[in-house]
Design a protein around this motif. Structure first.
Motif, PDB file in Angstrom:
ATOM      1  N   VAL A   1      -3.416  -1.765  16.009  1.00  0.00           N
ATOM      2  CA  VAL A   1      -4.758  -2.076  14.849  1.00  0.00           C
ATOM      3  C   VAL A   1      -3.945  -2.208  13.286  1.00  0.00           C
ATOM      4  O   VAL A   1      -2.987  -1.438  12.969  1.00  0.00           O
ATOM      5  N   HIS A   2      -4.445  -2.974  12.827  1.00  0.00           N
ATOM      6  CA  HIS A   2      -4.005  -3.390  11.157  1.00  0.00           C
ATOM      7  C   HIS A   2      -5.330  -3.489  10.507  1.00  0.00           C
ATOM      8  O   HIS A   2      -6.214  -4.267  10.716  1.00  0.00           O
ATOM      9  N   PRO A   3      -5.218  -2.684   9.271  1.00  0.00           N
ATOM     10  CA  PRO A   3      -6.277  -2.611   8.254  1.00  0.00           C
ATOM     11  C   PRO A   3      -6.062  -3.921   7.296  1.00  0.00           C
ATOM     12  O   PRO A   3      -4.845  -3.865   6.533  1.00  0.00           O
ATOM     13  N   ILE A   4      -6.478  -4.895   7.187  1.00  0.00           N
ATOM     14  CA  ILE A   4      -6.406  -6.026   6.418  1.00  0.00           C
ATOM     15  C   ILE A   4      -7.079  -6.047   5.071  1.00  0.00           C
ATOM     16  O   ILE A   4      -8.329  -5.768   5.112  1.00  0.00           O
ATOM     17  N   HIS A   5      -6.404  -6.036   3.783  1.00  0.00           N
ATOM     18  CA  HIS A   5      -6.942  -6.006   2.646  1.00  0.00           C
ATOM     19  C   HIS A   5      -6.815  -7.284   1.825  1.00  0.00           C
ATOM     20  O   HIS A   5      -5.815  -7.950   2.101  1.00  0.00           O
ATOM     21  N   ILE A   6      -7.795  -7.725   1.409  1.00  0.00           N
ATOM     22  CA  ILE A   6      -7.719  -9.038   0.406  1.00  0.00           C
ATOM     23  C   ILE A   6      -8.113  -8.735  -0.994  1.00  0.00           C
ATOM     24  O   ILE A   6      -9.226  -8.163  -1.163  1.00  0.00           O
TER      25      ILE A   6
ATOM     26  N   VAL B   1       1.713  -2.377 -10.751  1.00  0.00           N
ATOM     27  CA  VAL B   1       0.594  -1.519 -10.282  1.00  0.00           C
ATOM     28  C   VAL B   1      -0.546  -2.431  -9.783  1.00  0.00           C
ATOM     29  O   VAL B   1      -0.566  -3.574 -10.440  1.00  0.00           O
ATOM     30  N   HIS B   2      -1.264  -2.333  -8.791  1.00  0.00           N
ATOM     31  CA  HIS B   2      -2.210  -2.986  -8.215  1.00  0.00           C
ATOM     32  C   HIS B   2      -3.417  -2.035  -8.345  1.00  0.00           C
ATOM     33  O   HIS B   2      -3.470  -1.161  -7.891  1.00  0.00           O
ATOM     34  N   LEU B   3      -4.723  -2.637  -8.859  1.00  0.00           N
ATOM     35  CA  LEU B   3      -5.858  -2.028  -8.695  1.00  0.00           C
ATOM     36  C   LEU B   3      -6.601  -2.256  -7.792  1.00  0.00           C
ATOM     37  O   LEU B   3      -7.166  -3.523  -7.596  1.00  0.00           O
ATOM     38  N   HIS B   4      -6.443  -1.701  -6.680  1.00  0.00           N
ATOM     39  CA  HIS B   4      -7.342  -2.101  -5.253  1.00  0.00           C
ATOM     40  C   HIS B   4      -8.661  -2.079  -5.260  1.00  0.00           C
ATOM     41  O   HIS B   4      -9.226  -1.120  -5.541  1.00  0.00           O
ATOM     42  N   GLY B   5      -9.115  -3.506  -5.049  1.00  0.00           N
ATOM     43  CA  GLY B   5     -10.773  -3.626  -5.176  1.00  0.00           C
ATOM     44  C   GLY B   5     -11.037  -4.181  -6.568  1.00  0.00           C
ATOM     45  O   GLY B   5     -12.130  -4.337  -6.514  1.00  0.00           O
ATOM     46  N   GLY B   6     -10.323  -4.171  -7.503  1.00  0.00           N
ATOM     47  CA  GLY B   6     -10.462  -4.654  -8.582  1.00  0.00           C
ATOM     48  C   GLY B   6     -10.571  -6.060  -8.800  1.00  0.00           C
ATOM     49  O   GLY B   6      -9.749  -6.998  -8.272  1.00  0.00           O
ATOM     50  N   GLU B   7     -11.751  -6.638  -9.661  1.00  0.00           N
ATOM     51  CA  GLU B   7     -11.953  -7.928  -9.926  1.00  0.00           C
ATOM     52  C   GLU B   7     -11.036  -8.194 -11.294  1.00  0.00           C
ATOM     53  O   GLU B   7     -11.554  -7.997 -12.293  1.00  0.00           O
ATOM     54  N   VAL B   8      -9.896  -8.774 -11.097  1.00  0.00           N
ATOM     55  CA  VAL B   8      -9.022  -8.807 -12.377  1.00  0.00           C
ATOM     56  C   VAL B   8      -8.146 -10.131 -12.205  1.00  0.00           C
ATOM     57  O   VAL B   8      -8.005 -10.791 -11.184  1.00  0.00           O
ATOM     58  N   HIS B   9      -7.884 -10.729 -13.543  1.00  0.00           N
ATOM     59  CA  HIS B   9      -6.968 -11.952 -13.691  1.00  0.00           C
ATOM     60  C   HIS B   9      -5.691 -11.655 -12.843  1.00  0.00           C
ATOM     61  O   HIS B   9      -5.246 -10.581 -12.857  1.00  0.00           O
ATOM     62  N   SER B  10      -5.156 -12.536 -12.209  1.00  0.00           N
ATOM     63  CA  SER B  10      -4.131 -12.396 -11.399  1.00  0.00           C
ATOM     64  C   SER B  10      -2.710 -11.846 -11.947  1.00  0.00           C
ATOM     65  O   SER B  10      -2.011 -11.481 -11.295  1.00  0.00           O
TER      66      SER B  10
ATOM     67  N   GLU C   1      -5.847 -19.096 -12.891  1.00  0.00           N
ATOM     68  CA  GLU C   1      -4.946 -19.093 -13.547  1.00  0.00           C
ATOM     69  C   GLU C   1      -4.093 -18.007 -12.886  1.00  0.00           C
ATOM     70  O   GLU C   1      -4.298 -16.921 -12.291  1.00  0.00           O
ATOM     71  N   GLY C   2      -2.722 -18.085 -13.431  1.00  0.00           N
ATOM     72  CA  GLY C   2      -1.784 -16.874 -13.062  1.00  0.00           C
ATOM     73  C   GLY C   2      -1.167 -17.211 -11.970  1.00  0.00           C
ATOM     74  O   GLY C   2      -1.119 -18.021 -11.240  1.00  0.00           O
ATOM     75  N   PRO C   3      -0.459 -15.942 -11.286  1.00  0.00           N
ATOM     76  CA  PRO C   3       0.387 -16.393 -10.074  1.00  0.00           C
ATOM     77  C   PRO C   3      -0.322 -16.247  -8.827  1.00  0.00           C
ATOM     78  O   PRO C   3       0.165 -16.573  -7.679  1.00  0.00           O
ATOM     79  N   GLY C   4      -1.550 -15.903  -8.913  1.00  0.00           N
ATOM     80  CA  GLY C   4      -2.529 -15.824  -7.734  1.00  0.00           C
ATOM     81  C   GLY C   4      -2.381 -14.405  -7.066  1.00  0.00           C
ATOM     82  O   GLY C   4      -1.891 -13.663  -7.598  1.00  0.00           O
ATOM     83  N   TYR C   5      -2.991 -14.340  -5.781  1.00  0.00           N
ATOM     84  CA  TYR C   5      -3.589 -13.110  -5.201  1.00  0.00           C
ATOM     85  C   TYR C   5      -2.675 -12.869  -3.992  1.00  0.00           C
ATOM     86  O   TYR C   5      -1.928 -13.720  -3.356  1.00  0.00           O
ATOM     87  N   ALA C   6      -2.824 -11.712  -3.298  1.00  0.00           N
ATOM     88  CA  ALA C   6      -2.439 -11.455  -1.882  1.00  0.00           C
ATOM     89  C   ALA C   6      -3.367 -10.962  -1.043  1.00  0.00           C
ATOM     90  O   ALA C   6      -4.601 -10.389  -1.521  1.00  0.00           O
ATOM     91  N   TRP C   7      -3.191 -11.198   0.344  1.00  0.00           N
ATOM     92  CA  TRP C   7      -4.002 -10.426   1.412  1.00  0.00           C
ATOM     93  C   TRP C   7      -2.939 -10.009   2.472  1.00  0.00           C
ATOM     94  O   TRP C   7      -1.960 -10.681   2.554  1.00  0.00           O
ATOM     95  N   HIS C   8      -3.142  -8.777   2.743  1.00  0.00           N
ATOM     96  CA  HIS C   8      -2.090  -8.159   3.430  1.00  0.00           C
ATOM     97  C   HIS C   8      -2.810  -6.854   4.514  1.00  0.00           C
ATOM     98  O   HIS C   8      -3.735  -6.425   4.203  1.00  0.00           O
ATOM     99  N   CYS C   9      -1.744  -6.763   5.326  1.00  0.00           N
ATOM    100  CA  CYS C   9      -2.034  -5.261   6.054  1.00  0.00           C
ATOM    101  C   CYS C   9      -1.710  -4.171   5.217  1.00  0.00           C
ATOM    102  O   CYS C   9      -1.097  -4.037   4.408  1.00  0.00           O
ATOM    103  N   HIS C  10      -2.722  -3.033   5.094  1.00  0.00           N
ATOM    104  CA  HIS C  10      -2.712  -2.058   4.216  1.00  0.00           C
ATOM    105  C   HIS C  10      -1.605  -0.805   5.093  1.00  0.00           C
ATOM    106  O   HIS C  10      -1.626   0.142   4.436  1.00  0.00           O
ATOM    107  N   ILE C  11      -1.227  -1.208   6.165  1.00  0.00           N
ATOM    108  CA  ILE C  11      -0.140  -0.050   6.800  1.00  0.00           C
ATOM    109  C   ILE C  11       1.065  -0.691   5.707  1.00  0.00           C
ATOM    110  O   ILE C  11       1.577  -1.539   6.131  1.00  0.00           O
ATOM    111  N   VAL C  12       1.624   0.293   4.750  1.00  0.00           N
ATOM    112  CA  VAL C  12       2.319  -0.322   3.714  1.00  0.00           C
ATOM    113  C   VAL C  12       3.644  -0.525   4.077  1.00  0.00           C
ATOM    114  O   VAL C  12       4.351  -1.340   3.758  1.00  0.00           O
TER     115      VAL C  12
END
Ligand code: CU
Length: 482
Positions: free
Chosen positions: A345-350, A22-31, A432-443
């Motif tokens: 068009v691509h919606p980009i999420h960081i 699970v990803h909490l989208h918009g959440g400020e969380v440890h990776s 710390e941890g595995p790090g984060y992702a940035w991606h297109c949100h057309i899944v």
């Protein structure tokens, strides 16, 4: 539940079961709690390469906003999301609730169904010799709100707060109300509340974007109704709205019922102007170009075959598995210039951060790709490829964001500080941890490698202060990370 595509790079357990994380989208969380795509696990005990725990910790110390959660396992996110692994998650405070109700979630999703009511996800791709099952965009022919097709909702003739989420896989929504003179009073974006509301007759939401809105039904008499409509063409912006399936125009009918109208979500006071929004904002340190330490120019590209079928999508010319390039330093500010070189068009999420859109500027992608002109994008806005000066973002793209629409042939510049909205350090160590992702949100694109990893680099200058800050906190989560 659905066929899986073995030609994509995907979570592939040997012993069966459905991999998910699970990803909490918009959440400020440890990776390690962020739903890193390779941190998947199954009910049979198999795990992905960066898995550390199936317990995710959300500290909920960020601005007031509506987040959402969904699956994020590598290469099968689109299937898990279409199957239903999606929900809204609202962070509120007592102070906020003195002014405003928490609001009613409207999670909008499109799906296709078989006649027996089961969800229809295509089992054969558009390029079956290359990708067994993958389709570049999953469009449903039916729109659901909170899991219900064409629902109605009884309201009092009053002001309500709604949290709208576009949870569609690929469909962009252009929302409106079918009564002249009715507006969305938008009071918040993906990233939380705005300093003051703005009123819109139509509201564009890309997949993953949210809008916090007030809708005023007070001008309507008992028994009257208002329909929430969609006029978003597929694809946006070039699609033909007259080709839209008929059940994707109408979304939800509000019916004014003075007896049985729903009482949650009701805003006290008669007018939007009665509400003091500024008192709800955190003490914010505004993002400033003066603080920018790095400008990254990042391409947004789909790669087609000779028949213009999209085969693969990339960001920054790399796939998910390529080495990590983006390594921002904690607490610093960067500009990311997202250069959309193609016609979609691509919606980009960081992940991890909320950012702001600085501007958008169109350019000639044909001339640029043939090397006949330059963009000089870093801080740029100059360069012979540009067709016009940089423009302020559209009104619905202002405020704090975690997902931004990148239009074709446009450079979209966002300013990001790798900290909380108020400039404070995160309450955990983001390096710390595995790090984060940035991606297109057309899944579908996300699953076909339109996703890149990034890590946060520790800030040695700030390290001592941040160390004291984090260790002065009473919460036990810091120990839990260890
Ligand atoms: Cu995309």
């Amino acid at each position: 539940m659905f066929a899986v595509d073995d030609s994509l790079h995907r979570a592939s357990p040997i012993h069966g079961g459905v991999p998910m994380v699970v990803h909490l989208h918009g959440g400020e969380v440890h990776s390690s709690s962020d739903g890193h795509p390779d941190s998947w696990y199954t009910s049979k005990g198999e795990v992905g390469s960066t898995f550390s725990s199936q317990n995710h910790i959300y500290i909920n110390e960020q601005s007031l906003l509506a987040l959402w959660y969904h699956d994020h396992a590598i290469g099968i996110t689109r299937l898990n999301v279409a199957a239903g692994l999606t929900g809204m998650y609202i962070i509120t405070s007592q102070k906020e609730q003195e002014f405003l109700p928490v609001g009613l979630p409207l999670v909008i999703q499109d799906k296709r169904f078989f006649d027996n009511g089961e969800i229809n996800f295509p089992s054969v791709g558009i390029l079956p010799d290359y990708h067994e099952q993958w389709c570049p965009k999953y469009y449903g022919d039916t729109i659901l709100v909170n899991g219900v097709i064409w629902p109605f909702f009884k309201v009092l003739p009053r002001l309500y707060r709604f949290r709208i989420l576009n949870a569609c896989s690929a469909r962009f929504l252009v929302l409106s109300l079918d009564k002249p003179g009715m507006y969305f009073y938008q009071i918040g974006t993906d990233g939380g509340l705005l300093p003051q509301p703005w009123n819109l007759t139509s509201l564009t939401l890309a997949p993953a974007e949210r809008a916090d809105v007030l809708i005023d039904f007070s001008g309507l008499r008992n028994g009257m109704s208002v329909v929430l409509n969609n006029s978003g063409p597929t694809p946006l912006p070039s699609g033909d709205i007259y080709q839209m399936p008929p059940m994707t125009y109408d979304i939800l009918k509000f019916i004014v019922d003075e007896e049985e109208g729903y009482r949650e979500g009701l805003v006290e006071g008669d007018y939007v102007s009665d509400i003091d929004f500024s008192s709800l904002l955190m003490d914010e340190k505004p993002l400033s170009k003066e603080d920018v330490v790095a400008v990254r120019t990042l391409s947004v590209v789909e790669w087609d075959d000779a028949n213009h079928n999209p085969m693969i999508f990339t960001l920054d010319n790399h796939t998910w598995e390529d080495p990590i390039v983006q390594k921002p330093v904690e607490g610093t500010t960067e500009i990311w210039e997202l250069v959309n070189l193609r016609i979609n068009v691509h919606p980009i999420h960081i992940h991890l951060v909320q950012f702001q859109v600085l501007n958008q500027q169109s350019f000639s992608s044909l001339s640029y790709e043939s090397g006949n002109c330059s963009l000089q994008v870093a801080y740029g806005e100059n360069g012979s490829c540009f067709l016009e000066p940089a423009k302020d973002p559209y009104i619905y793209q202002r405020g704090w964001k975690d997902t931004v629409i990148t239009w074709p042939g446009v450079v979209t510049r966002v300013i990001i500080r790798f900290s909380q909205r108020n400039g404070s350090a995160f309450g955990f160590d983001p390096s710390e941890g595995p790090g984060y992702a940035w991606h297109c949100h057309i899944v579908d694109h996300e699953d076909n490698v339109m996703m890149r990893p990034f890590v946060v680099t520790p800030n040695n200058t700030l390290a001592a202060l941040v160390f004291l800050y984090r260790h002065s906190r009473k919460c036990t989560y810091h120990l839990l990370w260890k």
